[in-house]
Design a protein around this motif. Sequence first.
Motif, PDB file in Angstrom:
ATOM      1  N   TYR A   1       0.846  -1.210   0.000  1.00 34.24           N
ATOM      2  CA  TYR A   1       0.000   0.000   0.000  1.00 34.24           C
ATOM      3  C   TYR A   1       0.875   1.253   0.000  1.00 34.24           C
TER       4      TYR A   1
ATOM      5  N   TYR B   1      -7.923  12.953  -7.435  1.00 39.89           N
ATOM      6  CA  TYR B   1      -8.441  11.635  -7.031  1.00 39.89           C
ATOM      7  C   TYR B   1      -9.809  11.808  -6.374  1.00 39.89           C
ATOM      8  N   GLN B   2      -9.897  12.789  -5.489  1.00 36.85           N
ATOM      9  CA  GLN B   2     -11.151  13.001  -4.746  1.00 36.85           C
ATOM     10  C   GLN B   2     -12.322  13.273  -5.685  1.00 36.85           C
TER      11      GLN B   2
ATOM     12  N   ILE C   1     -13.378   9.990  -7.694  1.00 38.51           N
ATOM     13  CA  ILE C   1     -13.959   8.826  -7.020  1.00 38.51           C
ATOM     14  C   ILE C   1     -15.476   8.706  -7.288  1.00 38.51           C
TER      15      ILE C   1
ATOM     16  N   ASP D   1     -17.433   5.751  -9.154  1.00 39.10           N
ATOM     17  CA  ASP D   1     -18.508   4.980  -8.514  1.00 39.10           C
ATOM     18  C   ASP D   1     -19.801   5.039  -9.328  1.00 39.10           C
TER      19      ASP D   1
ATOM     20  N   HIS E   1     -19.014  11.568  -1.102  1.00 41.60           N
ATOM     21  CA  HIS E   1     -18.054  12.516  -1.673  1.00 41.60           C
ATOM     22  C   HIS E   1     -18.719  13.786  -2.183  1.00 41.60           C
TER      23      HIS E   1
ATOM     24  N   SER F   1     -11.897  -1.298  -5.499  1.00 39.46           N
ATOM     25  CA  SER F   1     -11.898  -0.282  -4.431  1.00 39.46           C
ATOM     26  C   SER F   1     -11.287  -0.823  -3.139  1.00 39.46           C
TER      27      SER F   1
ATOM     28  N   THR G   1      -8.482  -1.451  -1.966  1.00 37.00           N
ATOM     29  CA  THR G   1      -7.326  -0.874  -1.257  1.00 37.00           C
ATOM     30  C   THR G   1      -7.822  -0.126  -0.022  1.00 37.00           C
ATOM     31  N   GLU G   2      -9.124   0.175  -0.034  1.00 38.56           N
ATOM     32  CA  GLU G   2      -9.706   0.841   1.133  1.00 38.56           C
ATOM     33  C   GLU G   2      -9.620  -0.002   2.405  1.00 38.56           C
TER      34      GLU G   2
ATOM     35  N   ALA H   1      -6.950   1.713   4.109  1.00 32.78           N
ATOM     36  CA  ALA H   1      -6.987   3.175   4.220  1.00 32.78           C
ATOM     37  C   ALA H   1      -7.227   3.704   5.637  1.00 32.78           C
TER      38      ALA H   1
ATOM     39  N   ILE I   1      -4.082   4.565   7.376  1.00 30.48           N
ATOM     40  CA  ILE I   1      -3.324   5.720   6.875  1.00 30.48           C
ATOM     41  C   ILE I   1      -3.993   7.033   7.302  1.00 30.48           C
TER      42      ILE I   1
HETATM   43  O1  LIG Z   1      -5.859   8.800   1.686  1.00 33.39           O
HETATM   44  C1  LIG Z   1      -5.684   7.663   1.275  1.00 33.39           C
HETATM   45  O2  LIG Z   1      -4.628   7.062   1.397  1.00 33.39           O
HETATM   46  C2  LIG Z   1      -6.825   7.037   0.556  1.00 33.39           C
HETATM   47  C3  LIG Z   1      -6.659   5.884  -0.189  1.00 33.39           C
HETATM   48  C4  LIG Z   1      -7.771   5.355  -0.872  1.00 33.39           C
HETATM   49  C5  LIG Z   1      -7.546   4.118  -1.624  1.00 33.39           C
HETATM   50  O3  LIG Z   1      -6.976   3.180  -1.046  1.00 33.39           O
HETATM   51  O4  LIG Z   1      -7.888   4.054  -2.795  1.00 33.39           O
HETATM   52  C6  LIG Z   1      -9.005   6.030  -0.810  1.00 33.39           C
HETATM   53  C7  LIG Z   1      -9.066   7.161   0.022  1.00 33.39           C
HETATM   54  N1  LIG Z   1      -8.008   7.644   0.676  1.00 33.39           N
HETATM   55  C8  LIG Z   1     -10.282   7.882   0.193  1.00 33.39           C
HETATM   56  O5  LIG Z   1     -10.310   8.859   0.953  1.00 33.39           O
HETATM   57  C9  LIG Z   1     -11.445   7.488  -0.510  1.00 33.39           C
HETATM   58  O6  LIG Z   1     -12.493   8.104  -0.372  1.00 33.39           O
HETATM   59  C10 LIG Z   1     -11.355   6.374  -1.370  1.00 33.39           C
HETATM   60  C11 LIG Z   1     -12.302   5.776  -2.206  1.00 33.39           C
HETATM   61  C12 LIG Z   1     -11.635   4.767  -2.839  1.00 33.39           C
HETATM   62  C13 LIG Z   1     -12.095   3.867  -3.888  1.00 33.39           C
HETATM   63  O7  LIG Z   1     -11.248   3.190  -4.477  1.00 33.39           O
HETATM   64  O8  LIG Z   1     -13.312   3.815  -4.155  1.00 33.39           O
HETATM   65  N2  LIG Z   1     -10.357   4.724  -2.407  1.00 33.39           N
HETATM   66  C14 LIG Z   1     -10.165   5.678  -1.507  1.00 33.39           C
END
Ligand SMILES: O=C(O)c1cc(C(=O)O)c2c(n1)C(=O)C(=O)c1cc(C(=O)O)[nH]c1-2
Length: 256
Positions: A27, A57-58, A61, A65, A88, A148, A150-151, A154, A157
């Motif tokens: 990660y 990225y924000q 997302i 989705d 979001h 998704s 990887t969440e 998250a 982090i």
């Molecule tokens: O700050 C981070 O390290 C991080 C990583 C990830 C991610 O693993 O994709 C997301 C987010 N934040 C995040 O805030 C978020 O809303 C989010 C949505 C998704 C997704 O893939 O749908 N990943 C992530």
Amino acid sequence: MNTQANDKLPMSREAFEKALRAKGDLYHTQHPYHIAMYNGQSTPEQIRGWVANRFYYQISIPVKDAAIMANCPDRDVRRHWVQRVLDHDGYDGAEGGIEAWLRLGEAVGLTREEILSGEHVLPGVRFAVDAYINFARRATWQEAASSSLTELFAPTIHQNRLDTWPQHYPWIKEEGYQYFRNRLTEARRDVVHGLEITLDHYTTREQQDRMLEILQFKLDVLWTMLDAMTMAYELERPPYHTVTGEKVFHKGLFNE
Ligand SMILES: O=C(O)c1cc(C(=O)O)c2c(n1)C(=O)C(=O)c1cc(C(=O)O)[nH]c1-2
């Protein structure tokens, strides 16, 4: 014993989940750009660069989705999944993550206008994020949904930032941290649903191996974004640095 035949046996649900979780070792928490941020070694410019780039990225997302929902004929899944878009974009009575990220931007010293303009977004970040959106558009909804995951990693982090940033960076205004706080619960809830879809959907060994590649793709997206930021803000080699100090890279073509 014929190990080759055994290799092809599907993993149990538990073993498959364990294999997914093991991907957490790769990660972006482990990326030197992130390590520097939570060790207190980042300059204000490096933090601002990260916040401004991550904004892309924000905003992407919910587009991603919505693409998953557009490909999904299952009403129950859509009823769940739509919450991610609302998280979001916000709705009446809830400002949403994009607005919270803009506040984070202001808290680190950027203006709303410069964040919204996308002027800081590096081409490498754009390409990585766009690859994620395009994957979601083209893949089956189950594959896109599982990317998704990887969440899973998250919340750690986000918590890490909440634990370390205020001490290291007293110049960041407190109101900037709300985004990370919100994600602690939102990400945990997303993961329960995403994991259920994933563990139900991939049942042969071949499919499970493919899913692990999909997760690796997503890890690559996140890692590559930070590589681009490393070049620009740590090594001071942004695109075209041999030619000009201007941010000549393209903007305003997609998703804006
Ligand atoms: O700050 C981070 O390290 C991080 C990583 C990830 C991610 O693993 O994709 C997301 C987010 N934040 C995040 O805030 C978020 O809303 C989010 C949505 C998704 C997704 O893939 O749908 N990943 C992530």
